[in-house]
Design an enzyme around this catalytic site. Sequence first.
Site, PDB file in Angstrom:
ATOM      1  N   ASN A 302     -21.567 -26.695  24.875  1.00 39.72           N
ATOM      2  CA  ASN A 302     -21.073 -27.868  24.134  1.00 39.72           C
ATOM      3  C   ASN A 302     -22.206 -28.885  24.106  1.00 39.72           C
ATOM      4  O   ASN A 302     -22.764 -29.229  25.163  1.00 39.72           O
ATOM      5  CB  ASN A 302     -19.879 -28.513  24.847  1.00 39.72           C
ATOM      6  N   TYR A 304     -23.514 -32.653  22.261  1.00 33.23           N
ATOM      7  CA  TYR A 304     -23.273 -33.810  21.398  1.00 33.23           C
ATOM      8  C   TYR A 304     -24.505 -34.683  21.207  1.00 33.23           C
ATOM      9  O   TYR A 304     -24.770 -35.157  20.123  1.00 33.23           O
ATOM     10  CB  TYR A 304     -22.122 -34.663  21.951  1.00 33.23           C
TER      11      TYR A 304
HETATM   12  C1  FCB Z   1     -16.155 -33.049  24.944  1.00 35.28           C
HETATM   13  C2  FCB Z   1     -14.759 -32.566  25.300  1.00 35.28           C
HETATM   14  C3  FCB Z   1     -13.793 -32.590  24.140  1.00 35.28           C
HETATM   15  C4  FCB Z   1     -13.965 -33.815  23.277  1.00 35.28           C
HETATM   16  C5  FCB Z   1     -15.413 -33.998  22.904  1.00 35.28           C
HETATM   17  C6  FCB Z   1     -15.666 -35.173  21.998  1.00 35.28           C
HETATM   18  O1  FCB Z   1     -16.820 -33.462  26.080  1.00 35.28           O
HETATM   19  O2  FCB Z   1     -14.828 -31.249  25.787  1.00 35.28           O
HETATM   20  O3  FCB Z   1     -12.494 -32.485  24.655  1.00 35.28           O
HETATM   21  O4  FCB Z   1     -13.457 -34.908  23.916  1.00 35.28           O
HETATM   22  O5  FCB Z   1     -16.177 -34.139  24.061  1.00 35.28           O
END
Ligand code: FCB
Length: 452
Positions: A302, A304
Amino acid sequence: MSQPLPAFPEGFTWGVSTSAYQIEGAVTEGGRGPSIWDKFCREPGRVQRGETGDVAADHYHRYAEDVGLMADLGIGAYRFSIAWPRIQPTGTGPANPAGLAFYDRLVDALLEQGIDPIATLFHWDMPQPLDDAGGWANRDTAARFGEYADLVAARLGDRVKLWITLNEPVMHTYLGHMDGSHAPGRTGLDSAFPVVHHQLLGHGLAVAAIRRHTSGAGVSIANNYTAVWAVGADGTRDSAGDEDRAAAAGYDLLHNRLFTDPLLLGSYPPGYEMLAGADVDSVVLDGDLRVISTPLDWLGVNYYNPSGIGAPQPDALMPFDAPPLAGFPTTGFDWPIAPDGLREVLVGLHERYPGKMPPIWITENGCAFPDGDGPDTDRIAYLDGHIRAVHAAMAAGVDVRGYFVWSLLDNFEWAEGYSQRFGLVRVDFDTQRRTPRASFDWYRDLIRGGTQ
Ligand code: FCB
């Protein structure tokens, strides 16, 4: 966007991700028990405007409509999570038939549309009674998690072929058990390392449980990874000094390596004692690391944003500071937008674990922008840039098999309540009306090959 996207290999999987507490609602239906998020949301000041996941996107009742949206989108796979308190309302004991039946229906609806279900077993909604008994700080919770995994895999393992044990143990540890901004809202350093270790132990026990009930299934864990960039007090990389670089190395250890070395190398990274303190030997028992390092079939990444890290302020709890990273545009969450950080994370994983790294799937990537009638160009630009970064990492030799947008729907964004909208599909939370955004059409075209 203006430049055509590069071609991805045949068989690359495009998908979307969600999680149970963030979309399901129906928190007292079907025999579901209370979770730590139900309790946390009711504590004053914890969640913006006192919002809760009681109704969320009402997916529990509207899952058929949502699977229809996924079919329109043309995704190959859907990553969702199973609410532990629906399956075991008190966290222990036999499965609640109504809880299993809901996921049974969801899985069948997905398969009817040719969408592969990917089930995450724990996306932060622990049954409250288990937390009352200490939660992940209590070693017993790892065994409970293994039993829960057994119940779910016994029921769904004939149809679910891709599994994720835990979502982001790193964020659950630091936000839930150190700074207290997420449930269960604990603060301080005392239980942080036991929480890390018992989650990872629970993961290993769950891998074994899933494999007992499935053949040919792919089992994984999804963690949060960040590119760590040393910065000076002004948030720029140019002004970073030696102390900032040392702090950044420590942060990289705590965020990225602490949760990956034990899985892939069977040991905690040297230096982890800064979190573990003197208690390591009473927490890590003989044989634990063997269970934790049971080989994975794939790894969920994951991503971001990158993190700007500098030397700590005097008297800081942790040995680093995280000033806002200067010079990057930001999302609605104020997260810096830097797609190259994703390429860096992927290449870094590939290089750090030679011969040990299973295929990677990007199990979450996406952004929140304020709601409006605009053309949704910011979200499209974010996704476009990050998908290109995945391609660049693959061109550099990283084995990436899939990419999942967070998220299908606007949803309950934890401590931010409903203020952060991550959906390809807009949700009107008064009417529950779903309206696909321009990014939905853009992603659908990409999946069809129409953007090339
Ligand atoms: C991650 C989480 C997910 C969501 C995104 C924006 O850390 O796993 O549940 O909140 O961020």
